[in-house]
Design an enzyme around this catalytic site. Structure first.
Site, PDB file in Angstrom:
ATOM      1  N   LYS A 149     -19.231  50.528   8.590  1.00  0.00           N
ATOM      2  CA  LYS A 149     -18.455  49.345   8.250  1.00  0.00           C
ATOM      3  C   LYS A 149     -19.377  48.127   8.270  1.00  0.00           C
ATOM      4  CE  LYS A 149     -14.013  47.129   9.242  1.00  0.00           C
ATOM      5  NZ  LYS A 149     -12.778  47.171  10.042  1.00  0.00           N
ATOM      6  N   GLU A 179       2.912  50.350  15.106  1.00  0.00           N
ATOM      7  CA  GLU A 179       3.870  49.345  15.523  1.00  0.00           C
ATOM      8  C   GLU A 179       5.155  49.954  16.088  1.00  0.00           C
ATOM      9  OE1 GLU A 179       1.207  47.578  12.399  1.00  0.00           O
ATOM     10  OE2 GLU A 179       2.400  49.427  12.557  1.00  0.00           O
ATOM     11  N   ARG A 184       7.786  47.053  10.353  1.00  0.00           N
ATOM     12  CA  ARG A 184       7.585  48.494  10.543  1.00  0.00           C
ATOM     13  C   ARG A 184       8.253  49.002  11.813  1.00  0.00           C
ATOM     14  NH1 ARG A 184       2.893  49.985   7.570  1.00  0.00           N
ATOM     15  NH2 ARG A 184       2.263  51.504   9.117  1.00  0.00           N
TER      16      ARG A 184
END
Length: 559
Positions: free
Chosen positions: A251, A336, A364
């Site tokens: 990344k 979540e 969510r």
């Protein structure tokens, strides 16, 4: 000087390029992305990590015909640059330019607007089944010209519950489906959970887990080695069954600062490079920082307060809380629904949990807010960051329906902060509110120092911001920081009309006495909020007026 990237108008032009040219193209894509984000900000590290992977995928598949689904849409910049949108990059994350997430109105190569993680496998399964039902699905011998389906999963979103449900369905397919696991060892911050740990440890059990869902597993493959990627894709693209291709990437690849600190450079503000030194633009003190300090203060006074977030410790300020109280702070990863249910369990155990989450991501977990919190009569507290319009992240991240969702819950106490003192006052009320769910919303913005100290929050009581205006010509009930804009407007209108401004503070329970008084005066009343008008604060005012038999014909809602 003409760059190689500027000559690529469509992905089919990649087929004629040599490996050396493709490596040059990868470098130019990185330079273009870095150069733009230095000016405007945007998702940097996630996109730098998928450049070679994106090139290889567009060489192995024809996504004008095949299906490409992104799981976390913030990895889409290289894809957009290879599909004819280089000219839009200069206005990144604006209405006139390139959206920061996949956007079907921009290009037919973008199939879904994607900003919430965990959806890619399920949408890919759906498209694979849809094509099969219509006789368009790929089969290596029966229909080699059919459509193939690919989804890219990354930034630890594979641990999301929906992703697992999608994998469970994917394993039942009797046709081609490719799940590309972009394993960069990161989430937005550090990845959480046992699967992330097993992938990091290169534990064979991680691959066995995917096999248990019914997928073939290939890899790991070096995600920055174009030759190795093309060899692997040539294999898996022809299989008539679901496959997971495990790709290892870095990344932030290509920018040392981003490689060393992918969290800071996940989605930075504009920044400057001076040799090896990086200077990121700084704004004023944010609501996020104010919330973190407020939580730390009440945690110092109340040992029962605990705090959680879902993979967003830096975005919500919980990283600062964790530094002070590591044993009472929890990061669940991109989960979540689990996070809110875990908070319900902690409330049942006698704690006072606060869940810090972006307003858009609360959507969510609404079922859990209802079933596991409200129906149980439990007190879970929500700190709703990024409430309202969020700017460059666009529609997938706007927080415009939290009030409408939560207002339906019995005994819910819903608040909005207008500055740091009011935010801290709301947190203190929430700490002691045990009758049900409570929430405070605040924007992605800097806090104002205009009003100074705030009086304590009292349940269902608004705050008069213009006490010297005794009989206003117009009354403004503002929910959230737009109260400060209303004060500006009132100042500009001096001499033409007198405007009274109230900080509503609560969308539930409302200040019914104030509303009765204002409507009985038959003066115009304007409600303002950074939320959808449907189901929002203004709707709550109208509903109360109707129930109380009050004349609301002079009420105007803005939102």
């Amino acid at each position: 000087m003409t760059t190689l990237l500027s000559t690529i108008q469509a992905p089919d032009q990649l087929a004629e390029r040599s490996l050396t040219e493709l490596e040059q193209l990868a470098q130019e894509i990185r330079e273009a992305i870095i150069g733009q984000i230095m000016q405007t900000g945007g998702h940097l590290a996630p996109n730098l990590g998928v450049v070679e992977l994106t090139i290889a995928l567009h060489r192995a598949f024809d996504f004008s015909h095949d299906r490409l689904l992104f799981d976390v849409g913030h990895q889409c910049y290289p894809h957009k640059l290879l599909t004819g949108r280089l000219g839009l990059l200069g206005k990144l994350r604006t209405r006139e330019g390139m959206a920061g997430f996949p956007e079907p109105s921009e290009s037919d190569y973008d199939l879904f607007r994607v900003g919430h993680a965990g959806t890619g496998v399920s949408t890919a399964v759906g498209m694979a089944l849809g094509d099969k039902v219509q006789g368009q699905g790929f089969h290596s011998t029966d229909n080699p010209q059919g459509r193939r389906a690919v989804t890219i999963v990354g930034d630890a979103s594979v641990v999301n519950g929906l992703a697992m449900e999608g994998l469970n369905a994917a394993g039942t397919l009797d046709r081609q489906l490719l799940v590309v696991l972009n394993d960069n060892g990161k989430s937005i911050s550090e990845p959480q959970g046992s699967i992330a740990q097993r992938l990091a440890d290169q534990d064979p059990l991680a691959h066995d887990w995917f096999r248990a869902f019914g997928l073939d597993v290939v890899g790991p493959v070096d995600g920055h080695d174009l030759a190795a990627l093309e060899e692997a894709l040539a294999d898996v693209s022809q299989r008539d069954r679901p496959v997971l291709l495990h790709v290892k990437t870095v990344k932030g690849k290509g920018l040392e600062a981003a490689e060393q600190d992918a969290t800071t450079f996940h989605s930075p503000k504009p920044f400057k490079l001076d040799g090896c030194r990086v200077e990121v633009s700084k704004g004023g003190r944010s609501f996020t920082a104010a919330a973190a300090d407020g939580l730390i203060e009440i945690m110092e006074r109340d040992p029962r307060v605990v705090v959680a977030t879902s993979a967003m410790p830096t975005g919500t300020g919980v990283d600062k809380v964790e530094e002070r109280f590591p044993e009472r702070t929890f990061d669940t990863g991109i989960c979540e629904s689990h996070a809110l249910t875990q908070m319900a369990g902690m409330a049942k155990a006698g704690l006072r949990p606060f869940f810090c989450v972006y307003s858009t991501f609360l959507q969510r977990a609404f079922d859990q807010a209802f079933q596991e919190v409200s129906l149980q009569g439990l007190a879970v507290r929500l700190c709703l960051d990024r409430a309202g319009v969020v700017g460059g992240d666009g529609a997938v991240h706007h927080g415009f329906c939290d009030v409408a969702l939560l207002r339906s819950l019995p005994n819910a106490a819903l608040m909005a902060a207008i500055d740091e003192p009011s935010l801290h006052a709301a947190l203190e009320l929430m700490r002691g509110y045990d009758a049900g769910l409570s929430a405070v919303r605040y924007p992605r913005d800097s806090v104002s120092e205009r009003l100074g100290e705030a009086p304590p929050f009292r349940l269902g009581q608004a705050r008069n911001l213009t006490p010297k205006v005794r009989t206003p010509d117009v009354a403004v009930l503002a929910y959230g920081p737009c109260a400060l804009s209303a004060l500006d407007a009132a100042e500009q209108l001096k001499g033409e009309m007198s405007v009274g401004v109230w900080d509503a503070r609560f969308a539930k329970p409302l200040d019914k006495g104030l509303i009765r008084k204002l409507l009985a005066s038959r003066r115009p009343v304007v409600t303002i909020e950074d939320h959808a008008r449907i189901g929002g604060f203004g709707s709550a005012v109208l509903e109360f007026a109707q129930q109380a038999g009050l004349d609301a014909s002079r009420v105007v809602r803005l939102g």
